[in-house]
Design an enzyme around this catalytic site. Sequence first.
Site, PDB file in Angstrom:
ATOM      1  N   ASP A  69       0.855  -1.375  -0.175  1.00  0.00           N
ATOM      2  CA  ASP A  69       0.043   0.123  -0.028  1.00  0.00           C
ATOM      3  C   ASP A  69       0.928   1.209   0.083  1.00  0.00           C
ATOM      4  O   ASP A  69       1.974   1.403   0.429  1.00  0.00           O
ATOM      5  CB  ASP A  69      -0.893  -0.074   1.234  1.00  0.00           C
ATOM      6  CG  ASP A  69      -0.464  -0.631   2.397  1.00  0.00           C
ATOM      7  OD1 ASP A  69       0.910  -0.770   2.514  1.00  0.00           O
ATOM      8  OD2 ASP A  69      -1.181  -1.054   3.216  1.00  0.00           O
ATOM      9  N   GLU A 128      -6.002   3.243   3.333  1.00  0.00           N
ATOM     10  CA  GLU A 128      -6.580   3.903   4.668  1.00  0.00           C
ATOM     11  C   GLU A 128      -7.886   4.215   4.336  1.00  0.00           C
ATOM     12  O   GLU A 128      -8.647   4.598   5.333  1.00  0.00           O
ATOM     13  CB  GLU A 128      -5.685   4.821   5.115  1.00  0.00           C
ATOM     14  CG  GLU A 128      -4.265   4.647   5.388  1.00  0.00           C
ATOM     15  CD  GLU A 128      -4.124   3.468   6.798  1.00  0.00           C
ATOM     16  OE1 GLU A 128      -5.362   3.417   7.356  1.00  0.00           O
ATOM     17  OE2 GLU A 128      -3.360   3.021   6.996  1.00  0.00           O
TER      18      GLU A 128
END
Length: 372
Positions: A69, A128
């Site tokens: 990520d 997120e």
Amino acid sequence: MTAFDLQTVRRELHQIPELGFKEEKTQRYLLEKIREMATDRVDIKTWRTGILVHVSGTNPSKRIGFRTDIDGLPILEDTGFDFSSTHPGKMHACGHDFHMTIALAALSRLIAQPVKDNVLFIFQPAEEGPGGAKPMIESKEFLDWKPDTIFALHIAPNLSVGKVSSKPGLLFANTSELFIDFKGLGGHAAYPHLTKDMTVAASNFVVQLQQIVSRGLNPLDGSVITIGKMESGFVQNAIAETARLEGTIRTTEASSILLVKEKLEKLIKGFEIAYDCEINVDYGSNYYQVVNDGKYVELFQESLAGSDIEYVQASAAMTGEDFGDMLKVIPGFMFWLGVDSPYGLHHAKLAPNEAALSVGAEAVERFIRSFD
């Protein structure tokens, strides 16, 4: 990449955190590094602010995927580092700067010494929020290079450097954001009978909400509802016309999160009648549970034999990760990487030990090479 390079790259990435689907500077930085090391075995595609890097194997029979990520968090950094975030109010407070650096290191090693099978490095945006995994795996760019197996890592602040941890089965929970808005009628504090007080309504709602878990769900199915933020009113002598609750729902069973939402909406209907108000709910981002395939966890553990990396059995956690959406359609696993930080994930003082960078890169490389 040398150990010095790892530290430099991590610190440069740490200074440019960006929120989900806004990682333009991060994408440019990553593409520059990837193109510097690319050979004729390497193909690169972009998807929104993400990147897919395909390394062709010497005699491929499958494709192995490694996902990292790339986004940061809306947190004001308080580490005091001389390489602190240069983007005010944004921070790599979940270790994604570590994850990206490790991916680049593993990529460089596999380009220098290719393996038999094809390898896909996935630099995914918006973990997120609002969630980049699901739309990314549904994209044409990803489907053209869909892996046969996929894995990922996450830093673990409470685990010592040199240790990694995973487990077969459930690792992370199902999660849903929760935003609830109350609308009543405001007025003067001296005339409460002429108002519909949303501070009182929201306060009582928070208390009643907890009974969904304690009395509405099977106690053997792990579930938690947390309200982390509550807002109402503007001044001490006026009754609040509106209120807002923000929180999260987390469950260990995929079916339980649906049941929580069903019961929550019934509770809302009751409160609308009891407090003569309007209540709206928004579930924001929803992440599917991370369920590890035991076969690959075992292979990962075996791949560490002969190294100085210690494997530790993990426990399931109520943590949320959109990597679960990838594991839902592609078999694989996720593991924790020990970084020995005195402060935890999403903390303004998160300080992972950079010695873990080389450990993570070695663990990733070893697993990929174990298929040869």
